[in-house]
Design an enzyme around this catalytic site. Structure first.
Site, PDB file in Angstrom:
ATOM      1  N   ASN A 122      54.209 190.694  58.799  1.00 11.36           N
ATOM      2  CA  ASN A 122      53.584 190.952  60.104  1.00 11.36           C
ATOM      3  C   ASN A 122      52.320 190.118  60.318  1.00 11.36           C
ATOM      4  O   ASN A 122      52.137 189.534  61.378  1.00 11.36           O
ATOM      5  CB  ASN A 122      53.257 192.441  60.256  1.00 11.36           C
ATOM      6  CG  ASN A 122      54.509 193.297  60.202  1.00 11.36           C
ATOM      7  OD1 ASN A 122      55.617 192.762  60.217  1.00 11.36           O
ATOM      8  ND2 ASN A 122      54.345 194.609  60.152  1.00 11.36           N
ATOM      9  N   HIS A 168      49.822 171.552 106.701  1.00 14.31           N
ATOM     10  CA  HIS A 168      51.110 172.063 107.221  1.00 14.31           C
ATOM     11  C   HIS A 168      52.192 170.984 107.189  1.00 14.31           C
ATOM     12  O   HIS A 168      53.140 171.028 107.966  1.00 14.31           O
ATOM     13  CB  HIS A 168      50.962 172.597 108.652  1.00 14.31           C
ATOM     14  CG  HIS A 168      49.790 173.499 108.834  1.00 14.31           C
ATOM     15  ND1 HIS A 168      49.872 174.874 108.680  1.00 14.31           N
ATOM     16  CD2 HIS A 168      48.487 173.235 109.115  1.00 14.31           C
ATOM     17  CE1 HIS A 168      48.675 175.412 108.876  1.00 14.31           C
ATOM     18  NE2 HIS A 168      47.813 174.434 109.124  1.00 14.31           N
ATOM     19  N   SER A 289      73.814 157.286  91.933  1.00 20.25           N
ATOM     20  CA  SER A 289      74.821 158.300  92.214  1.00 20.25           C
ATOM     21  C   SER A 289      76.170 157.722  91.848  1.00 20.25           C
ATOM     22  O   SER A 289      76.417 156.530  92.016  1.00 20.25           O
ATOM     23  CB  SER A 289      74.771 158.662  93.701  1.00 20.25           C
ATOM     24  OG  SER A 289      76.046 159.094  94.130  1.00 20.25           O
ATOM     25  N   LYS A 295      72.236 154.782  96.259  1.00 18.49           N
ATOM     26  CA  LYS A 295      71.241 155.810  95.941  1.00 18.49           C
ATOM     27  C   LYS A 295      70.323 155.447  94.781  1.00 18.49           C
ATOM     28  O   LYS A 295      70.707 154.780  93.831  1.00 18.49           O
ATOM     29  CB  LYS A 295      71.941 157.137  95.583  1.00 18.49           C
ATOM     30  CG  LYS A 295      72.653 157.795  96.741  1.00 18.49           C
ATOM     31  CD  LYS A 295      71.723 158.424  97.760  1.00 18.49           C
ATOM     32  CE  LYS A 295      70.982 159.605  97.250  1.00 18.49           C
ATOM     33  NZ  LYS A 295      71.588 160.859  97.542  1.00 18.49           N
ATOM     34  N   ASN A 297      67.915 158.055  92.915  1.00 17.06           N
ATOM     35  CA  ASN A 297      67.484 159.452  92.964  1.00 17.06           C
ATOM     36  C   ASN A 297      66.283 159.707  92.052  1.00 17.06           C
ATOM     37  O   ASN A 297      66.260 159.243  90.909  1.00 17.06           O
ATOM     38  CB  ASN A 297      68.638 160.374  92.560  1.00 17.06           C
ATOM     39  CG  ASN A 297      69.769 160.323  93.568  1.00 17.06           C
ATOM     40  OD1 ASN A 297      69.530 160.152  94.768  1.00 17.06           O
ATOM     41  ND2 ASN A 297      70.994 160.445  93.086  1.00 17.06           N
ATOM     42  N   GLU A 302      62.430 165.544  90.122  1.00 15.20           N
ATOM     43  CA  GLU A 302      63.114 166.797  90.453  1.00 15.20           C
ATOM     44  C   GLU A 302      63.133 167.732  89.247  1.00 15.20           C
ATOM     45  O   GLU A 302      62.969 168.941  89.375  1.00 15.20           O
ATOM     46  CB  GLU A 302      64.535 166.513  90.924  1.00 15.20           C
ATOM     47  CG  GLU A 302      64.577 165.829  92.289  1.00 15.20           C
ATOM     48  CD  GLU A 302      65.945 165.235  92.587  1.00 15.20           C
ATOM     49  OE1 GLU A 302      66.940 165.979  92.538  1.00 15.20           O
ATOM     50  OE2 GLU A 302      66.017 164.030  92.861  1.00 15.20           O
ATOM     51  N   GLN A 334      59.451 189.651  67.724  1.00 12.74           N
ATOM     52  CA  GLN A 334      60.151 188.440  67.309  1.00 12.74           C
ATOM     53  C   GLN A 334      60.631 187.634  68.533  1.00 12.74           C
ATOM     54  O   GLN A 334      60.917 186.448  68.422  1.00 12.74           O
ATOM     55  CB  GLN A 334      61.330 188.828  66.409  1.00 12.74           C
ATOM     56  CG  GLN A 334      62.096 187.674  65.830  1.00 12.74           C
ATOM     57  CD  GLN A 334      62.994 188.114  64.694  1.00 12.74           C
ATOM     58  OE1 GLN A 334      62.524 188.331  63.582  1.00 12.74           O
ATOM     59  NE2 GLN A 334      64.273 188.276  64.966  1.00 12.74           N
ATOM     60  N   LYS A 337      58.966 183.962  70.200  1.00  9.24           N
ATOM     61  CA  LYS A 337      58.999 182.551  69.787  1.00  9.24           C
ATOM     62  C   LYS A 337      59.822 181.634  70.665  1.00  9.24           C
ATOM     63  O   LYS A 337      59.368 180.546  71.045  1.00  9.24           O
ATOM     64  CB  LYS A 337      59.491 182.456  68.345  1.00  9.24           C
ATOM     65  CG  LYS A 337      58.499 183.028  67.380  1.00  9.24           C
ATOM     66  CD  LYS A 337      59.049 183.115  65.985  1.00  9.24           C
ATOM     67  CE  LYS A 337      58.287 184.148  65.205  1.00  9.24           C
ATOM     68  NZ  LYS A 337      58.440 185.517  65.760  1.00  9.24           N
TER      69      LYS A 337
HETATM   70  N1  ARG Z   1      60.722 187.374  61.837  1.00 11.10           N
HETATM   71  C1  ARG Z   1      59.735 188.341  62.147  1.00 11.10           C
HETATM   72  C2  ARG Z   1      59.055 188.011  63.459  1.00 11.10           C
HETATM   73  O1  ARG Z   1      59.175 186.912  63.857  1.00 11.10           O
HETATM   74  C3  ARG Z   1      58.707 188.375  61.073  1.00 11.10           C
HETATM   75  C4  ARG Z   1      58.015 189.666  60.936  1.00 11.10           C
HETATM   76  C5  ARG Z   1      58.953 190.685  60.453  1.00 11.10           C
HETATM   77  N2  ARG Z   1      58.328 191.897  60.072  1.00 11.10           N
HETATM   78  C6  ARG Z   1      58.999 193.006  59.839  1.00 11.10           C
HETATM   79  N3  ARG Z   1      58.336 194.022  59.487  1.00 11.10           N
HETATM   80  N4  ARG Z   1      60.277 193.060  59.928  1.00 11.10           N
HETATM   81  O2  ARG Z   1      58.422 188.825  64.090  1.00 11.10           O
END
Ligand code: ARG
Length: 471
Positions: A122, A168, A289, A295, A297, A302, A334, A337
């Site tokens: 953690n 505008h 295109s 064209k 583009n 975009e 989790q 990420k």
């Molecule tokens: N892979 C977990 C995350 O990204 C790591 C932490 C996991 N901790 C746990 N107590 N299961 O959050």
């Protein structure tokens, strides 16, 4: 529907945490739980964190000298294996932390099991992600600065190029293209200062918070703070493992930046149409295109515009994950990420595409100037002149100028082609001097107020911008 074929045949429980389990998790459990497919991206930060932690355990005599150096050597070897593609990642080992620890055990044997003393995944993952985000901000800042440089360089070449300014999306008043470009330089400057704030705030070390309660081992958290170059040590272990404000902040700032890129990209799209024809993008940043041979583009623009969608999406996703999440760590975290990685990747791409587009676009000064002459864009200058020269109150001057526009519209001429008699009918104090105020050039040259559009002022602003943003 539950797939009955899975899991029951797996007898062996996880070596890392399976002490109280009789069997392995089901395949579905493994799939929903594993993060290795995306968190392997944190390998460098994870190894850095583990080395700092190991050094600290050694210094505190929680590990012997020999154990300390064995662990550190093993971790360094793992880094080399990963970087030379020799490392096999396994989803059975869930995440980057356990993949690395498991490999460490293969390489050095038993002392590997001591690496996890006085810490938890953690605090480990919270530390890794802060380090990663800190680096990501450095990279984005670098790109933003490069983009500002391209914009300032282009502004310098066009400090006196006249174009219509819009409100505008209607022609409002003539401005200089250099001035216009500097508006984006300001936006990206604010983005950089927001990233800077975000980076300062996230620069706290959560390592040593362990699972949530801290630890009974005599650790030295200040040591790892220094080792990992954090500016301070986090003060509350419960907060440390549950906090992802820095992810929200990074994604908020990235969303704002992506909105700025999207606004600029939208102008690039509009300006490069045949109708506007203000700029021409190079072959490098356009596509053809498959059906319409003529064209060209503006796909890069975009996509820079479109990618803001997924970046804002990642912000909404993490805010929704965190809303209502009880303290301290839950596996929901989790989900922090993929969104941040994706937002970074696409922002990085958009930024580089914009840097490329700005660096080699062609400016069509003739089209800009003739467009600036449309739409009675000097009507405000006429009103200003009536105030300055004849001391007429602005509201009355505004109405006089409106009448002149009406005349020009009716007679299909521009303001400077209105005969003096017609002006005198609007107000008999108007004299021939008025004509020198109705040209586009004099309009632009007169806007000398601080931050205004005159070439003289823009030159000053360019100098200032170089000092403020590029030095
Ligand atoms: N892979 C977990 C995350 O990204 C790591 C932490 C996991 N901790 C746990 N107590 N299961 O959050």
């Amino acid at each position: 529907m539950v797939n009955k074929n899975i899991s029951k045949d797996n007898k062996q429980s996880s070596a890392m945490w399976g002490g109280r389990f009789d069997s392995k998790p089901s395949k579905i459990m493994e799939n929903i739980n594993a993060s290795i497919s995306f968190d392997k991206r944190l390998y460098k930060e994870d190894i850095l964190t583990s080395i700092a932690h190991t050094k600290m355990l050694g210094k505190q005599k929680i590990l012997s000298k020999e154990e300390t150096s064995k662990i550190i050597n093993g971790l360094n070897q793992i880094q080399k294996e990963i970087e030379s593609n020799k490392f096999t990642f396994s989803s059975e080992l869930e995440d980057i932390h356990m993949n690395i620890e498991d490999r460490l055990k293969n390489i050095i044997g038993e002392p590997a099991g001591k690496l996890h003393t006085a810490r938890s995944r953690n605090d480990q993952v919270a530390t890794d992600l802060r380090l990663w985000t800190r680096n990501a901000i450095k990279t984005i800042d670098h790109c933003l600065k490069a983009l500002q440089k391209e914009l300032i360089d282009l502004a310098e070449k066009n400090y006196s190029t006249i174009m219509p300014g819009f409100t505008h999306l209607q022609i409002a008043q003539p401005v200089t293209f250099g001035h216009y470009l500097l508006a984006y330089v300001e936006m990206f400057g604010r983005d950089r200062s927001r990233y800077f704030d975000c980076s300062n705030r996230l620069n706290e070390n959560p390592l040593g918070s362990a699972a949530l309660a801290g630890t009974a081992f005599p650790i030295d958290r200040t040591f790892t703070t220094k080792e990992l170059n954090f500016s301070s040590t986090s003060s509350n272990s419960i907060d440390s493992v549950s906090d992802r404000d820095f992810v929200i902040e990074f994604l908020s700032v990235s969303s704002i930046t992506s909105i700025h890129l999207s606004r600029m990209a939208e102008e690039i799209v509009i300006w490069s149409t045949d109708q506007f024809n203000f700029i021409k993008l190079s072959d490098q940043y356009t596509t053809g295109s498959s059906i319409m041979p003529q064209k060209r583009n503006p796909d890069a623009a975009e996509l820079a515009r479109g990618k803001s969608g997924r970046i804002i999406g990642s912000l909404v996703a993490i805010m929704t994950v965190l809303k209502g999440l009880p303290l301290a760590y839950s596996k929901d975290l989790q989900e922090d990420k993929e969104g941040i990685f994706d937002a970074f990747d696409h922002l990085y791409l958009s930024l580089n595409a914009c840097i490329g587009m700005i660096s080699d676009l062609e400016v069509n000064r003739t089209a800009m100037l003739s467009s600036a002459c449309l739409g009675y864009s000097t009507a405000t200058d006429l009103a200003d002149w009536l105030v300055m020269e004849l001391n007429i109150p602005f509201r009355e001057a505004h109405s006089h100028s409106g009448k002149a526009v009406k005349y020009a519209e009716k007679n299909k001429c521009s303001l400077k082609d209105i005969p003096i008699e017609a002006f005198r009918e609007i107000d008999n104090r108007i004299n021939n001097k008025v004509y020198s105020f109705l040209s586009i050039e004099s309009s632009v040259n007169s806007k000398n107020s601080y931050g205004g559009t005159s070439p003289k002022e823009v030159k000053k602003q360019i100098k200032n911008a170089r000092k403020r943003f590029l030095s």
